[in-house]
Design an enzyme around this catalytic site. Structure first.
Site, short mmCIF file in Angstrom:
data_model
loop_
_atom_site.label_atom_id
_atom_site.label_comp_id
_atom_site.label_asym_id
_atom_site.label_seq_id
_atom_site.Cartn_x
_atom_site.Cartn_y
_atom_site.Cartn_z
N TYR A 39 34.83 6.61 -10.61
CA TYR A 39 34.32 7.36 -9.50
C TYR A 39 35.98 7.30 -9.58
O TYR A 39 36.65 6.52 -9.13
CB TYR A 39 34.19 6.09 -8.53
N PHE A 73 20.68 5.62 -4.81
CA PHE A 73 20.62 6.93 -3.95
C PHE A 73 18.54 5.66 -2.81
O PHE A 73 17.95 6.51 -3.43
CB PHE A 73 19.99 7.80 -4.41
N PRO A 74 19.06 5.16 -2.37
CA PRO A 74 18.22 4.40 -1.52
C PRO A 74 17.51 5.40 -0.52
O PRO A 74 15.87 5.20 -0.10
CB PRO A 74 18.35 2.84 -0.79
N LEU A 75 18.16 6.37 -0.47
CA LEU A 75 18.03 7.37 0.58
C LEU A 75 17.84 8.93 -0.11
O LEU A 75 17.28 9.88 0.95
CB LEU A 75 18.21 7.49 2.57
N GLY A 79 19.94 9.71 -1.51
CA GLY A 79 21.94 10.41 -2.57
C GLY A 79 21.67 11.48 -2.22
O GLY A 79 22.26 12.00 -0.99
N PHE A 80 22.49 12.42 -2.82
CA PHE A 80 22.86 13.57 -2.05
C PHE A 80 21.81 14.13 -1.21
O PHE A 80 23.33 15.24 -0.32
CB PHE A 80 23.68 14.04 -3.30
N PRO A 103 19.05 13.63 0.85
CA PRO A 103 18.42 13.07 1.46
C PRO A 103 17.06 13.32 1.73
O PRO A 103 16.66 13.91 2.49
CB PRO A 103 20.13 12.12 2.77
N LEU A 104 16.36 11.91 1.85
CA LEU A 104 14.79 11.79 1.82
C LEU A 104 14.83 12.60 3.30
O LEU A 104 15.29 11.72 3.89
CB LEU A 104 13.90 11.29 0.93
#
Length: 292
Positions: A62, A212-214, A216-217, A219-220
């Site tokens: 990172y 990525f709980p939502l 990630g890049f 978002p849902l």
């Protein structure tokens, strides 16, 4: 500052709060280069530790090197209960690309880079990130790279080994080589390919760490999630995190942010109580895609 009231779970041989912190967003855009505001990045790390976070997820790729150096600057000498989990198996190209780094030399170098940049003599947990497909798990043998990490573990440089971006087949292969402390894969309300794997790991007392709980890049976007959040007076992210905490007791969360305000919002998700009715409503979000 009061500690967050969240349950704990075993990671390696350490007990950690189930709500942790992921450092990926502390690097620059595309997880590359330095942060726009270094002081803000340091403040987030310090606020996380002060709030009771004792599980921080990072990697020396990172930045590269950036997030580990920030963690060291913000928190070293580290609190005794802090578990820093890092990962190896990739290198960044000068164009910010993510490239496999699976040779003995590359893996050994990565472990030493992590030790140096974090200021540690031994790494508590090192996840091997499979890179057969950069974006998602894909089949392929992980025996050779994992054997290298097991040798570094025998030398005392690594306490525990985990896996990231892997299939259930690879988890089984890994377990024949060394004890697997945790599995870290993409998983959230909608991306639920690992449902069976999570339950299998829970039976063995092995931690599962969704990233990525939502989404990630990208978002849902879910009106159902937004509706539930509005009714509960919470944010969609808080609801998504609370759903994960309720989904299985072996799930450890590492939501990332570069903002202290967002950090506090994320940590507050541990206090959010979801009823069975709300859980059923949220579970239904994934139902149309469950057959894929």
């Amino acid at each position: 500052m009061p500690s967050m009231s969240t349950s704990t779970y075993t990671l390696g041989d350490r007990s950690v709060n189930r709500m942790g912190y992921g450092a990926m967003q502390l690097a620059g855009p595309h997880v590359f280069g330095p942060p726009k505001d270094r002081d803000a990045a340091l403040a987030v790390l310090r606020a996380a530790a002060e709030s009771g976070v004792n599980h921080i997820d990072t990697s020396d790729f990172y930045g590269p090197h950036i997030t580990n150096q920030l963690i060291r600057e913000a928190l070293h000498p580290y609190p005794k209960d802090l578990v820093i989990v890092t990962k190896v198996g990739a290198l960044r190209g000068p164009d910010a690309s993510w490239n496999p780094a699976l040779s003995r030399e590359q893996l050994t170098q990565a472990v030493h880079d992590n030790l140096r940049n974090l200021g540690l003599d031994v790494l508590e947990v090192v996840n091997f990130r499979a890179m057969f497909d950069v974006g998602s798990p894909a089949e392929g043998s992980i025996e050779a790279p994992l054997t290298v990490l097991a040798e570094l573990q025998a030398q005392g440089l690594i306490r525990h080994i985990g896996l990231s971006n892997v299939t259930a087949t690879q988890v089984a292969e890994g377990r024949r080589i060394c004890r697997i402390a945790c599995v870290q894969n993409l998983y959230n309300l909608v991306h639920r390919a690992d449902d069976a794997l999570i339950d299998d790991l829970a039976r063995d007392g092995t931690a599962y760490v969704p990233f990525f709980p939502l989404g990630g890049f990208s978002p849902l976007q879910s009106s159902a999630l937004s509706d539930v959040a509005a009714r509960l007076g919470a944010t969609p992210m808080q609801v998504a995190l609370a759903w994960l905490l309720r989904r299985s007791s072996n799930i450890l969360l590492i939501p990332g942010t570069s903002s202290v305000a967002h950090l506090r919002q994320n940590l507050a998700a541990a206090e959010l109580q979801l009823t069975d009715e709300v859980m059923a409503e949220l579970d239904a979000i994934a139902a149309p895609s469950a057959s894929h």
